[in-house]
Design an enzyme around this catalytic site. Structure first.
Site, PDB file in Angstrom:
ATOM      1  N   LYS A  41      -7.229  -1.037  -6.294  1.00  0.00           N
ATOM      2  CA  LYS A  41      -6.315  -2.092  -6.722  1.00  0.00           C
ATOM      3  C   LYS A  41      -6.996  -2.912  -7.803  1.00  0.00           C
ATOM      4  O   LYS A  41      -8.187  -3.250  -7.696  1.00  0.00           O
ATOM      5  CB  LYS A  41      -5.954  -2.966  -5.520  1.00  0.00           C
ATOM      6  CG  LYS A  41      -4.909  -4.043  -5.788  1.00  0.00           C
ATOM      7  CD  LYS A  41      -4.558  -4.749  -4.481  1.00  0.00           C
ATOM      8  CE  LYS A  41      -3.529  -5.854  -4.668  1.00  0.00           C
ATOM      9  NZ  LYS A  41      -3.154  -6.484  -3.373  1.00  0.00           N
ATOM     10  N   SER A  70       1.427  -6.673  -2.207  1.00  0.00           N
ATOM     11  CA  SER A  70       1.053  -6.652  -3.608  1.00  0.00           C
ATOM     12  C   SER A  70       0.236  -5.423  -3.984  1.00  0.00           C
ATOM     13  O   SER A  70      -0.014  -5.173  -5.160  1.00  0.00           O
ATOM     14  CB  SER A  70       0.258  -7.913  -3.948  1.00  0.00           C
ATOM     15  OG  SER A  70      -0.974  -7.956  -3.245  1.00  0.00           O
ATOM     16  N   SER A 127       0.017  -7.358   2.391  1.00  0.00           N
ATOM     17  CA  SER A 127      -0.040  -6.567   1.164  1.00  0.00           C
ATOM     18  C   SER A 127      -0.663  -5.192   1.315  1.00  0.00           C
ATOM     19  O   SER A 127      -0.706  -4.432   0.353  1.00  0.00           O
ATOM     20  CB  SER A 127      -0.780  -7.354   0.072  1.00  0.00           C
ATOM     21  OG  SER A 127      -0.047  -8.496  -0.291  1.00  0.00           O
TER      22      SER A 127
END
Length: 469
Positions: free
Chosen positions: A82, A160, A184
Site C-alpha cells: 500500500k 482504504s 481498511s
C-alpha cells in the site's frame, strides 16, 4: 503447476516451487510484473510498477538459491505494498495529489523485514487518499481514481487498502501489505474475496508508514488464504526500536505447518451483525456457521459490551488525523484532494476539543477490560465482514444500499486493539464476494488463522478467482 494457475497460487505453493528450483524467482517476478502493467490500469490498483528494482531483487534471490541459500517461505515471492509505506526506490504518494511526488530516503520497517525474508517488492499499490483521514463518500477519493474489484469492474474494491485488495484478488501480486485504522483491511478483503489479517495493535512496526491515527493504525497482510497470512505475518511481526508502540511479543508460523491442537472452541455470533444485512450476505453467513459447528460450539446473538464505539472512533480519528495533517490543512492544499468531503473534512476535524478527545481515549480502558472479560467466556467472535457487497462506482456510498443497517464489530475491535481476519464465504448481488470475519483477544493471531484455515479447508471459496485477461 500450470502457467495460468501461477498468479493465483497460494504463497505456500509458490514457495515450495521456488525452494525446489522448479520455479525461478525471476520468472515469477516477470509474470506478476506483466500482469501489473496489463491488468493493473484497468483496475486502478497500481501507483508505481517497480520493474527494474524488482527484477534486480529477483535475480539476487535466484543467485542465492544457486549458492544454496533459501531465506524461507517468502524467498523470491513478489508482493505489493500500500502506497503509505516508505520505500527508497519509488515515490510514496499516500494516495493524495499533494504528495504525488513525495520520496523518502529510507524503507519502512515492514519493507525492510520483507526484503530480509527474501520477498520481492514489485509495486506500490493504490489507496484512498490519506487513508480516508479527511473523510470521503465515493470510490474516486484518490489521485489515481477509483479502484475496482476484479469480480465486477463497475464496483469498488473497498478502502482504504483498495489497491492491495484488488491486486491480490486479480493475481497481480502473490500478497500485499495493507493498513487498517477502522476497517481498511477487513473491508477490501471482503469486497475482493481475499484473506485479510488485521494484527493486534503493537504487533507490527509502523515505522515508515503514514500516520493517520497513531493509537489505532495497524499494518497487516492481504493474501489468498488465511495460511498465507500467517507466513507473511511471521516475517513482519515483532518489536522495533524505531516504533516505541511495538510490544515485545513473538509471533511464529513455521513453513512446515502442523494443525494447531484445539479443544472444542466457543464461538460467539455478534448480535445484530447479520439480521439486517443484505439477504445474500445473511444467507452466506448462516451457511458458514453450519461449517463452523463441525468443530466449534457456536452461540448465537451475543451482545458486545455496551459502549459508544462509533462516536469514540470518530473523535479519535478526527483529532489525531487533524494533528497528523495539520500542515496540509493549514496550508490550504487540502483543496487538491479528490474527495469534495476530504477538501473540507480536515477543518471540521481540527475543531475536536481536547476534552472530547481525552474522554474518548479514557473510555478505551474500560472497553478493553470488558472485552477481556468477554474473551474469557468465548474464544472467538464471528460476524459478516461487511453487511453488503462492494459499492457501485456510480453512487455515493451512503446511497448505495438504502435500508441496510446491520452493525459491525470493526470499529469496536479496532478501538480495543484486538486482531481479526476476514476470509471469503460466498457471493452476493452482482456476483460480488462476501466475507466472514473472526475476532479474537489480543495476540491470538495463531488461533484466528487456525480457525479461518479450518473453515477454508472445509470450503472452496478461496479457490475461485476472477476471470481477467
Amino acid at each position: 503447476m500450470l502457467p495460468d494457475t501461477i498468479p493465483f497460487a497460494p504463497v505456500r505453493e509458490l514457495a515450495e516451487q521456488i525452494r525446489t528450483r522448479r520455479l525461478s524467482p525471476v520468472e515469477l517476478a516477470e509474470i506478476y510484473l506483466d500482469r501489473l502493467e496489463s491488468i493493473g490500469p484497468r483496475l486502478g490498483a497500481v501507483v508505481t510498477v517497480m520493474r527494474e528494482a524488482a527484477l534486480e531483487e529477483a535475480r539476487e534471490r535466484e543467485r542465492e538459491l544457486r549458492r544454496g541459500r533459501w531465506r524461507g517461505p517468502l524467498h523470491g515471492i513478489p508482493y505489493g505494498a500500500k502506497d503509505l509505506l516508505a520505500t527508497r526506490n519509488a515515490p510514496t504518494t499516500w494516495g493524495a495529489a499533494p504528495y504525488k511526488d513525495q520520496r523518502f530516503d529510507y524503507d519502512a520497517t515492514v519493507i525492510r523485514r520483507l526484503r530480509e525474508a527474501g520477498a520481492v517488492l514489485v509495486a506500490k499499490l493504490a489507496m484512498i487518499e490519506l487513508a480516508g483521514g479527511m473523510g470521503y463518500n465515493e470510490a474516486s477519493a484518490s489521485f489515481t481514481g477509483p479502484c475496482r474489484t476484479p469480480w465486477n469492474l463497475n464496483y469498488w474494491s473497498g478502502g482504504s487498502s483498495s489497491g492491495p485488495g484488488a491486486a491480490v484478488a486479480a493475481g497481480l501480486v502473490a500478497f500485499a501489505i495493507g493498513s487498517e485504522t477502522s476497517g481498511s483491511i477487513i473491508t477490501p478483503a471482503a469486497f475482493c474475496g481475499v484473506a485479510g489479517l488485521r494484527p493486534t495493535y503493537g504487533l507490527v512496526s509502523r515505522h515508515g508508514a503514514m500516520a493517520l491515527s497513531w493509537t489505532l493504525d495497524k499494518l497487516g497482510p492481504m493474501c489468498r488464504t488465511a495460511d498465507d497470512c500467517g507466513l507473511v505475518l511471521a516475517a513482519i511481526a515483532g518489536p522495533d526500536p524505531l516504533d516505541p508502540t511495538t510490544r515485545d511479543v513473538k509471533f511464529s508460523y513455521p513453513f512446515r505447518r502442523r494443525a494447531m491442537p484445539l479443544r472444542r472452541l466457543r464461538i460467539a455470533v455478534m448480535k445484530d451483525s447479520y439480521e439486517k444485512a443484505q439477504r445474500e450476505v445473511r444467507e452466506n453467513f448462516l451457511r458458514a456457521l453450519d461449517v463452523l459447528r463441525r468443530f466449534a460450539a457456536v452461540e448465537m446473538d451475543v451482545a458486545l459490551p455496551d459502549f459508544p464505539y462509533g462516536p469514540a472512533v470518530g473523535t479519535i480519528v478526527d483529532a489525531e488525523g487533524a494533528s497528523a495533517f495539520r500542515d496540509l490543512i493549514e496550508s490550504g492544499r487540502v483543496r487538491e484532494l479528490a474527495s469534495p468531503q476530504g477538501r473540507v473534512g480536515g477543518y471540521a476535524a481540527s475543531l475536536v476539543t481536547a476534552v472530547d478527545y481525552l474522554h474518548a481515549m479514557r473510555m478505551r480502558a474500560p472497553m478493553r477490560r470488558a472485552w477481556a472479560a468477554m474473551f474469557k467466556k468465548y474464544d472467538v467472535l464471528v460476524a459478516p465482514s461487511r453487511s453488503t457487497v462492494a459499492y457501485p462506482l456510480d453512487k455515493p456510498f451512503n446511497q448505495a444500499y438504502p435500508g441496510i443497517a446491520a452493525s459491525s464489530p470493526i470499529g469496536a475491535s479496532n478501538l480495543v486493539g484486538v486482531p481479526a481476519i476476514s476470509v471469503p464465504n460466498g457471493f452476493g448481488q452482482s456476483d460480488l464476494p462476501t466475507g466472514i470475519q473472526f475476532i479474537g483477544p489480543a495476540f491470538s493471531e495463531n488461533l484466528l488463522i487456525e480457525v479461518a484455515h479450518r473453515y477454508q479447508q472445509m470450503t472452496a471459496w478461496h479457490e475461485r478467482h476472477p476471470k481477467l485477461s
